[in-house]
Each structure stands twice: as structure tokens, then as C-alpha cells.
Design an enzyme around this catalytic site. Sequence first.
Site, PDB file in Angstrom:
ATOM      1  N   GLU A 101       2.845  79.297  43.562  1.00  0.00           N
ATOM      2  CA  GLU A 101       3.961  79.840  43.522  1.00  0.00           C
ATOM      3  C   GLU A 101       4.465  80.557  42.444  1.00  0.00           C
ATOM      4  OE1 GLU A 101       6.610  80.562  44.808  1.00  0.00           O
ATOM      5  OE2 GLU A 101       7.888  79.267  45.499  1.00  0.00           O
ATOM      6  N   LYS A 133      10.294  76.969  34.638  1.00  0.00           N
ATOM      7  CA  LYS A 133      11.544  76.884  34.003  1.00  0.00           C
ATOM      8  C   LYS A 133      12.281  75.534  33.879  1.00  0.00           C
ATOM      9  CE  LYS A 133      13.933  80.866  34.811  1.00  0.00           C
ATOM     10  NZ  LYS A 133      14.904  81.528  35.461  1.00  0.00           N
ATOM     11  N   ASP A 161      11.369  88.769  42.183  1.00  0.00           N
ATOM     12  CA  ASP A 161      12.303  89.796  42.440  1.00  0.00           C
ATOM     13  C   ASP A 161      13.644  89.489  42.267  1.00  0.00           C
ATOM     14  OD1 ASP A 161      13.536  89.612  45.646  1.00  0.00           O
ATOM     15  OD2 ASP A 161      12.368  88.091  44.873  1.00  0.00           O
ATOM     16  N   ARG A 167       9.316  93.558  42.020  1.00  0.00           N
ATOM     17  CA  ARG A 167       8.132  92.771  42.261  1.00  0.00           C
ATOM     18  C   ARG A 167       6.928  93.626  41.706  1.00  0.00           C
ATOM     19  NH1 ARG A 167       9.354  88.614  45.886  1.00  0.00           N
ATOM     20  NH2 ARG A 167      10.822  88.821  47.578  1.00  0.00           N
TER      21      ARG A 167
END
Length: 182
Positions: A101, A133, A161, A167
Site C-alpha cells: 500500500e 501516518k 494523489d 501521482r
Amino acid sequence: MANIENDIERVLISEKDIKKAVKKMGKMISKDYADKNLMLVAVLKGSVIFMADLMRAISIPINIDFMSVSSYGGGTKTTGVVKIIKDLDHDLSGKDILIVEDILDSGMTLSYLKNLLEHRNVSSIRIATLLDKPERRIADVKADYFCFTVPDEFVVGYGLDFDQQYRHLPYIGVLKPEIYEK
């Protein structure tokens, strides 16, 4: 024609630092999965650049597959509802799954995916993410591998994005608030 780099407040992680970190992660994964049946499962669309670079940094045999899921719709915050847009093409039975991911923030999507894939007769399941995060974490999920911890700012580039833009930037940048607050 507008220069999208003008929308970037500052570069948070350089292209050079990303390449170095992804290479290091690839070595760790190669070592950890040396005698395993590794399948990388990329979460589209954000992880596509990270996945491509990571798989080239892995020196052991691998299989790959792709899923497309969404918990954001068109916004900047998760809706809390994860929707599978494209499921996997391959049987996961007996495979050691590494979900790839771009960012682990709320954790809602990765928690859902991990739970879903655990019920598909896999040997093991772990998570590799470019960015972690932790300040935004809602779900109880942690990355087994991550390259960088980032602050609670809106980041784009290297696959990440905003409204399907940015991206392709080769670095991770902080998007100016006036761009996403419109």
C-alpha cells in the site's frame, strides 16, 4: 499550461531518499521470505509506483496480484466504508501474502483487507507501506514494513494523489491547503 509543482508547498521526501528506502525494504523482504511462497498484493491505484519499484528490489521469486478498493470516494477523509472495486485474480491458498500500500493513515482500508484476505486460506499475511501516518490511525493495524513515518499533512506524489492528480511526481510533497480546500 499550469505547472502542478506550483501546488506543492514543500518536498517532504526526495526521490533519492525514496529509492534508497525502497531498496532497503526489498532486501529485508527478500531475507524474511527467502523460503516462502510470496505473493505481493498491490492496492490500486496509489501503490502502483511503489509496487513496481519494490518488486524490482526483491531478489526472490514472487507472484503479484492487484486489488482496487476505496474508502475515500472523491474526498480527503475516509468515509469508513470500504468498497472492493476489483478483487484478486488468483487463488491465495497456501501463499504468504504481503499487502503493498502507498500509505497507512486511518487504517480502515488495510484492516478491512487484512481481515478479508485472512479468510482465503493464506499461510501468512503482512503489510508493507511506503508511508505510515500514525496520527490519523483509527483502526488497530500496523505496517510490518514501512519506509517513512509522515506527519498529519496532505501528501501527494509517488503514487499518492488528490483528485487523481500528482501521482506521477517522483517525490512525496505536501500539497498546499488551498488546493484541497477548494
